[in-house]
Design a protein around this motif. Structure first.
Motif, PDB file in Angstrom:
ATOM      1  N   GLY A  69      -0.220  -8.385  14.237  1.00 34.91           N
ATOM      2  CA  GLY A  69      -0.790  -7.209  13.586  1.00 34.91           C
ATOM      3  C   GLY A  69       0.240  -6.370  12.860  1.00 34.91           C
ATOM      4  N   THR A  70      -0.035  -6.132  11.565  1.00 36.70           N
ATOM      5  CA  THR A  70       0.876  -5.321  10.755  1.00 36.70           C
ATOM      6  C   THR A  70       0.102  -4.241   9.999  1.00 36.70           C
ATOM      7  OG1 THR A  70       0.748  -7.051   9.080  1.00 36.70           O
ATOM      8  CG2 THR A  70       2.722  -7.036  10.475  1.00 36.70           C
ATOM      9  N   GLY A  71      -0.810  -3.568  10.731  1.00 38.16           N
ATOM     10  CA  GLY A  71      -1.444  -2.369  10.196  1.00 38.16           C
ATOM     11  C   GLY A  71      -0.547  -1.178  10.529  1.00 38.16           C
ATOM     12  N   SER A  72      -1.104   0.023  10.440  1.00 35.78           N
ATOM     13  CA  SER A  72      -0.321   1.241  10.717  1.00 35.78           C
ATOM     14  C   SER A  72       0.368   1.152  12.076  1.00 35.78           C
ATOM     15  CB  SER A  72      -1.225   2.463  10.740  1.00 35.78           C
ATOM     16  OG  SER A  72      -1.909   2.566   9.539  1.00 35.78           O
ATOM     17  N   THR A  73      -0.364   0.671  13.062  1.00 36.52           N
ATOM     18  CA  THR A  73       0.173   0.596  14.417  1.00 36.52           C
ATOM     19  C   THR A  73       1.289  -0.440  14.509  1.00 36.52           C
ATOM     20  OG1 THR A  73      -1.975   1.202  15.333  1.00 36.52           O
ATOM     21  CG2 THR A  73      -0.444   0.082  16.818  1.00 36.52           C
TER      22      THR A  73
ATOM     23  N   ARG B 110      -1.068 -11.325   9.154  1.00 35.03           N
ATOM     24  CA  ARG B 110      -2.156 -11.974   8.412  1.00 35.03           C
ATOM     25  C   ARG B 110      -2.224 -11.411   6.993  1.00 35.03           C
ATOM     26  NH1 ARG B 110      -7.732 -12.417  11.484  1.00 35.03           N
ATOM     27  NH2 ARG B 110      -7.911 -10.215  10.945  1.00 35.03           N
ATOM     28  N   THR B 111      -2.342 -10.081   6.879  1.00 36.48           N
ATOM     29  CA  THR B 111      -2.387  -9.472   5.547  1.00 36.48           C
ATOM     30  C   THR B 111      -1.253  -8.456   5.440  1.00 36.48           C
ATOM     31  OG1 THR B 111      -4.796  -9.568   5.751  1.00 36.48           O
ATOM     32  CG2 THR B 111      -3.902  -8.298   3.892  1.00 36.48           C
TER      33      THR B 111
ATOM     34  N   TRP C  60     -10.734  -2.347   7.378  1.00 36.04           N
ATOM     35  CA  TRP C  60     -11.577  -1.865   8.479  1.00 36.04           C
ATOM     36  C   TRP C  60     -12.420  -0.666   8.052  1.00 36.04           C
ATOM     37  CZ3 TRP C  60     -10.479   3.106   9.657  1.00 36.04           C
ATOM     38  CH2 TRP C  60      -9.180   3.560   9.541  1.00 36.04           C
TER      39      TRP C  60
ATOM     40  N   ALA D 144      -1.390  -5.689  18.157  1.00 37.77           N
ATOM     41  CA  ALA D 144      -1.635  -4.424  17.434  1.00 37.77           C
ATOM     42  C   ALA D 144      -2.743  -4.749  16.445  1.00 37.77           C
ATOM     43  CB  ALA D 144      -0.369  -3.971  16.724  1.00 37.77           C
ATOM     44  N   THR D 145      -3.854  -5.192  16.999  1.00 42.10           N
ATOM     45  CA  THR D 145      -4.901  -5.824  16.185  1.00 42.10           C
ATOM     46  C   THR D 145      -6.077  -4.897  15.888  1.00 42.10           C
ATOM     47  OG1 THR D 145      -5.601  -6.860  18.256  1.00 42.10           O
ATOM     48  CG2 THR D 145      -4.356  -8.225  16.733  1.00 42.10           C
ATOM     49  N   GLY D 146      -5.859  -3.614  16.083  1.00 44.97           N
ATOM     50  CA  GLY D 146      -6.816  -2.639  15.571  1.00 44.97           C
ATOM     51  C   GLY D 146      -8.013  -2.367  16.458  1.00 44.97           C
TER      52      GLY D 146
ATOM     53  N   ARG E 103      -6.650  -0.336   1.218  1.00 44.94           N
ATOM     54  CA  ARG E 103      -6.510  -0.505   2.666  1.00 44.94           C
ATOM     55  C   ARG E 103      -5.630   0.658   3.113  1.00 44.94           C
ATOM     56  NH1 ARG E 103      -6.759  -5.786   4.809  1.00 44.94           N
ATOM     57  NH2 ARG E 103      -4.859  -5.402   5.995  1.00 44.94           N
ATOM     58  N   ARG E 104      -5.726   1.010   4.383  1.00 40.54           N
ATOM     59  CA  ARG E 104      -4.979   2.174   4.871  1.00 40.54           C
ATOM     60  C   ARG E 104      -3.490   2.011   4.557  1.00 40.54           C
ATOM     61  NH1 ARG E 104      -2.809   6.116   7.465  1.00 40.54           N
ATOM     62  NH2 ARG E 104      -3.960   7.264   9.057  1.00 40.54           N
TER      63      ARG E 104
HETATM   64  P1  NA7 Z   1      -5.524  -2.173  11.757  1.00 39.78           P
HETATM   65  O1  NA7 Z   1      -5.109  -1.380  10.587  1.00 39.78           O
HETATM   66  O2  NA7 Z   1      -6.914  -2.656  11.846  1.00 39.78           O
HETATM   67  O3  NA7 Z   1      -4.517  -3.380  11.875  1.00 39.78           O
HETATM   68  C1  NA7 Z   1      -4.762  -4.502  12.686  1.00 39.78           C
HETATM   69  C2  NA7 Z   1      -3.809  -5.578  12.301  1.00 39.78           C
HETATM   70  O4  NA7 Z   1      -3.999  -6.712  13.129  1.00 39.78           O
HETATM   71  C3  NA7 Z   1      -4.001  -6.056  10.865  1.00 39.78           C
HETATM   72  O5  NA7 Z   1      -2.734  -6.308  10.318  1.00 39.78           O
HETATM   73  C4  NA7 Z   1      -4.796  -7.336  11.068  1.00 39.78           C
HETATM   74  O6  NA7 Z   1      -4.713  -8.251  10.008  1.00 39.78           O
HETATM   75  C5  NA7 Z   1      -4.108  -7.864  12.291  1.00 39.78           C
HETATM   76  N1  NA7 Z   1      -4.811  -8.925  12.983  1.00 39.78           N
HETATM   77  C6  NA7 Z   1      -6.032  -8.892  13.560  1.00 39.78           C
HETATM   78  N2  NA7 Z   1      -6.322 -10.079  14.091  1.00 39.78           N
HETATM   79  C7  NA7 Z   1      -5.269 -10.887  13.843  1.00 39.78           C
HETATM   80  C8  NA7 Z   1      -4.959 -12.236  14.128  1.00 39.78           C
HETATM   81  N3  NA7 Z   1      -5.820 -13.000  14.809  1.00 39.78           N
HETATM   82  N4  NA7 Z   1      -3.781 -12.737  13.708  1.00 39.78           N
HETATM   83  C9  NA7 Z   1      -2.916 -11.957  13.039  1.00 39.78           C
HETATM   84  N5  NA7 Z   1      -3.134 -10.682  12.737  1.00 39.78           N
HETATM   85  C10 NA7 Z   1      -4.304 -10.160  13.142  1.00 39.78           C
HETATM   86  O7  NA7 Z   1      -5.260  -1.343  13.112  1.00 39.78           O
HETATM   87  P2  NA7 Z   1      -4.082  -0.339  13.450  1.00 39.78           P
HETATM   88  O8  NA7 Z   1      -4.150  -0.080  14.904  1.00 39.78           O
HETATM   89  O9  NA7 Z   1      -2.809  -0.820  12.885  1.00 39.78           O
HETATM   90  O10 NA7 Z   1      -4.452   0.943  12.653  1.00 39.78           O
HETATM   91  C11 NA7 Z   1      -5.710   1.555  12.775  1.00 39.78           C
HETATM   92  C12 NA7 Z   1      -5.640   2.983  12.374  1.00 39.78           C
HETATM   93  O11 NA7 Z   1      -5.228   3.765  13.489  1.00 39.78           O
HETATM   94  C13 NA7 Z   1      -4.640   3.377  11.361  1.00 39.78           C
HETATM   95  O12 NA7 Z   1      -4.949   3.068  10.086  1.00 39.78           O
HETATM   96  C14 NA7 Z   1      -4.495   4.847  11.582  1.00 39.78           C
HETATM   97  O13 NA7 Z   1      -5.568   5.529  10.991  1.00 39.78           O
HETATM   98  C15 NA7 Z   1      -4.568   4.945  13.042  1.00 39.78           C
HETATM   99  P3  NA7 Z   1      -5.799  -8.144   8.781  1.00 39.78           P
HETATM  100  O14 NA7 Z   1      -5.401  -6.917   8.052  1.00 39.78           O
HETATM  101  O15 NA7 Z   1      -7.148  -7.998   9.434  1.00 39.78           O
HETATM  102  O16 NA7 Z   1      -5.653  -9.376   8.025  1.00 39.78           O
END
Ligand code: NA7
Length: 537
Positions: A182-186, A206-207, A490, A375-377, A325-326
């Motif tokens: 997971g490479t979102g904000s978290t 992933r993204t 999301w 850190a998969t959201g 995206r965020r």
């Molecule tokens: P996010 O922004 O939903 O990020 C979740 C990350 O986890 C995102 O990079 C996803 O990739 C990744 N993900 C989910 N499933 C997988 C798998 N199976 N393999 C690899 N990567 C995966 O959640 P955050 O907690 O970072 O942030 C949420 C909000 O909280 C934030 O914006 C603030 O407002 C506070 P994807 O992008 O889906 O390809």
């Protein structure tokens, strides 16, 4: 011992929303009670205690504005507060307003059923408590149900699995082999910290997301003293602004500036930190060409910040507009990527085949793991509401009703579910704003509505189906006049038949507030009010 109580309002959740809702309703003479799953107050800031957890809205604005005395006595120590400081602040608020005596902790609301005969909600918890309340208020948060990824073999892993939103700080990460998803904000915050202590860290991405340096710094001791004379004005500016904070978006169009001036302005915005880049020009989220200039600028920054060209390539976002995206706020994510103990796997190029007892295996390699971090959201915007078995009129379940995407009037109320309010629900600015400003606006609107109903002898209020439909259509139209729907994110919910539905309202915090106030002033236009002698169902 299980409780049994009659209330004016049962509030679910003791985060920013629930705490202020309880305080406000008490001030207005209502009997209210909060039920909270955690063993303490704080909501998001109670659960998300992973290393590096930090807000990306300036702390002086990511805080309550309802009481100038509270403002005067709390000194934020950093421009962007870290999780422990925000949690301390919320604990302070709970003590200062004597809220704890009306909060039940470590208890989960499992079901709520509307009783049309009494015009009241019957609410149940996992501890066997029952509450009989005129109003049900959901302060459950837009990002509170962690999403567990579907990674093959994960269940067979014998090491420790940690989700960022269910962090266990007793787990020692020093010297460990860590696989991180997971490479979102978290994820971007976490990786920066974990890289410093891990033996080996492998990041599975992933993204790629656009990430801008946070530009965090300590606030000088006298910062608040200097701010106080202007604090009220700053709050007012935030309340009426598009995003809920005082920093204005610069006028003009990126595509109309000459290249040198554009580069200069983007550089300045980049240096301002975090979402500053998105506010460099007012058309970045509506015009593809303008957006492309800013996106290209951010891509060049990544290339300059990440030494290994192969890592930089993988980290460079492509195929969606900047900000759709965020946007992420980074402190040492790109530094982490330059460390020898950090590897980056792009799971689109190199999918995970399976997780074994002690490794994550792809077609190309096996990556050893003592710990897996997720850190998969979250199940964003709707997850926490759908987790409760809420039954409205005629036993209709909100879970089923929202199967085809959430519907709500103003993101505040749902047709078929009388006397139920959702704080920052889908269809309101919520996650696309400084959420504390949006929370205060909803809390104040709801309490005003309850006071008005009391004065008019009304026992029930329910969104009208046509008004709800019109609002959802308007919200959809506004969203589709921007670049937001051009990305998978999301912000978009997925319906049972696979359609994407954009969930937050992008029309702006100030405009949305005006609309809500007009509706209330016009006698709750679009709502049906029921009076004492009538039955709602
Ligand atoms: P996010 O922004 O939903 O990020 C979740 C990350 O986890 C995102 O990079 C996803 O990739 C990744 N993900 C989910 N499933 C997988 C798998 N199976 N393999 C690899 N990567 C995966 O959640 P955050 O907690 O970072 O942030 C949420 C909000 O909280 C934030 O914006 C603030 O407002 C506070 P994807 O992008 O889906 O390809």
């Amino acid at each position: 011992m299980a409780e049994q109580r009659e209330l004016d309002a049962l509030i679910v959740g003791a985060g920013f929303s629930g705490l202020y809702m309880l305080h406000k309703l008490r001030q207005d003479g209502f009997v209210a009670h909060v039920v909270e799953k955690g063993s303490g107050v704080g909501g998001t800031w109670f659960w998300n205690r992973y290393p590096g957890a930090r807000c990306d809205v300036p702390s002086i604005e990511y805080s309550y504005s309802f009481d100038p005395e509270l403002e005067k006595e709390w000194r934020w120590t950093e421009r962007y507060a870290a999780q422990p400081e925000i949690l301390r602040y919320l604990e302070h608020v709970a003590r200062r307003y004597d809220l704890m005596r009306d909060i039940t902790l470590e208890t989960c609301v499992t079901a709520a059923r509307w009783d049309g005969k009494s015009n009241r909600w019957k609410v149940e918890t996992d501890k066997g408590d029952t509450f009989d309340a005129q109003f049900l208020i959901l302060g459950t948060g837009a990002l509170s149900v962690p999403r567990m990824p579907d990674i093959p073999g994960l269940a067979s892993f014998e090491g420790t699995v940690l989700h960022s939103a269910q962090w266990d700080d007793s787990v020692d990460l020093a010297g460990k082999a860590i696989c991180h998803f997971g490479t979102g904000s978290t994820g971007i915050q976490l990786v920066g910290e974990v890289a410093k202590v891990a033996g080996q860290l492998t990041v599975f991405q992933r993204t790629p997301n656009f990430a801008v340096p946070a530009g965090n710094h300590p606030l000088p001791r006298d910062y608040l003293d200097k701010l106080l004379p202007h604090y009220r004005q700053l709050r007012e500016t935030a309340r009426t602004s598009p995003l809920g904070w005082s920093h204005p978006t610069s006028p003009g169009s990126a595509k109309e500036d000459d290249p040198e001036a554009r580069e200069q302005r983007l550089e300045q915005a980049w240096q301002a930190g975090t979402t500053g880049l998105l506010q460099a020009y007012e058309d970045l989220l509506v015009d593809e060409q303008s957006n492309a200039y800013a996106a290209d600028f951010a891509r060049r920054k990544i290339a300059a910040l990440v030494k290994d060209p192969e890592k930089a390539r993988k980290l460079t976002p492509q195929g969606y507009p900047l900000g759709s995206r965020r946007m992420c706020s980074e402190t040492n994510f790109f530094d982490a990527m330059n460390r020898d103990n950090v590897a980056l796997v792009d799971v689109r190029e190199e999918p995970v085949e399976t997780v074994t007892a002690d490794a994550v295996v792809t077609a190309k390699a096996s990556y050893p793991a003592d710990v897996i971090i997720l850190a998969t959201g979250f199940d964003a915007c709707v997850g926490a509401i759908r987790a409760i078995d809420i039954r409205g009129r005629d036993d209709r379940a909100i879970r089923d009703e929202w199967d085809m995407g959430p519907r709500a009037y103003l993101g505040l109320a749902v047709e078929g579910f009388p006397n139920m309010f959702t704080i920052t629900g889908p269809g309101s600015p919520s996650v696309l704003s400084n959420v504390v400003v949006s929370i205060e606006q909803h809390v104040e609107w709801i309490s005003r509505c309850m006071v008005d109903m009391r004065e008019q002898g009304a026992s029930g209020i329910e969104a009208d189906a046509a008004a709800e439909r019109a609002w959802m259509e308007h919200a959809h139209e506004v969203a589709h006049s921007t670049l937001f729907p051009k990305a998978d994110s999301w912000y978009q919910g997925v319906t049972r038949d696979g359609r994407q539905v954009f969930m937050p309202y992008v029309g702006g915090v100030g405009a949305y507030r005006r609309k809500c106030d007009e509706i209330a002033a016009a006698g709750y236009q679009g709502f049906r009010l029921e009076h004492e002698q009538e039955e709602v169902a």
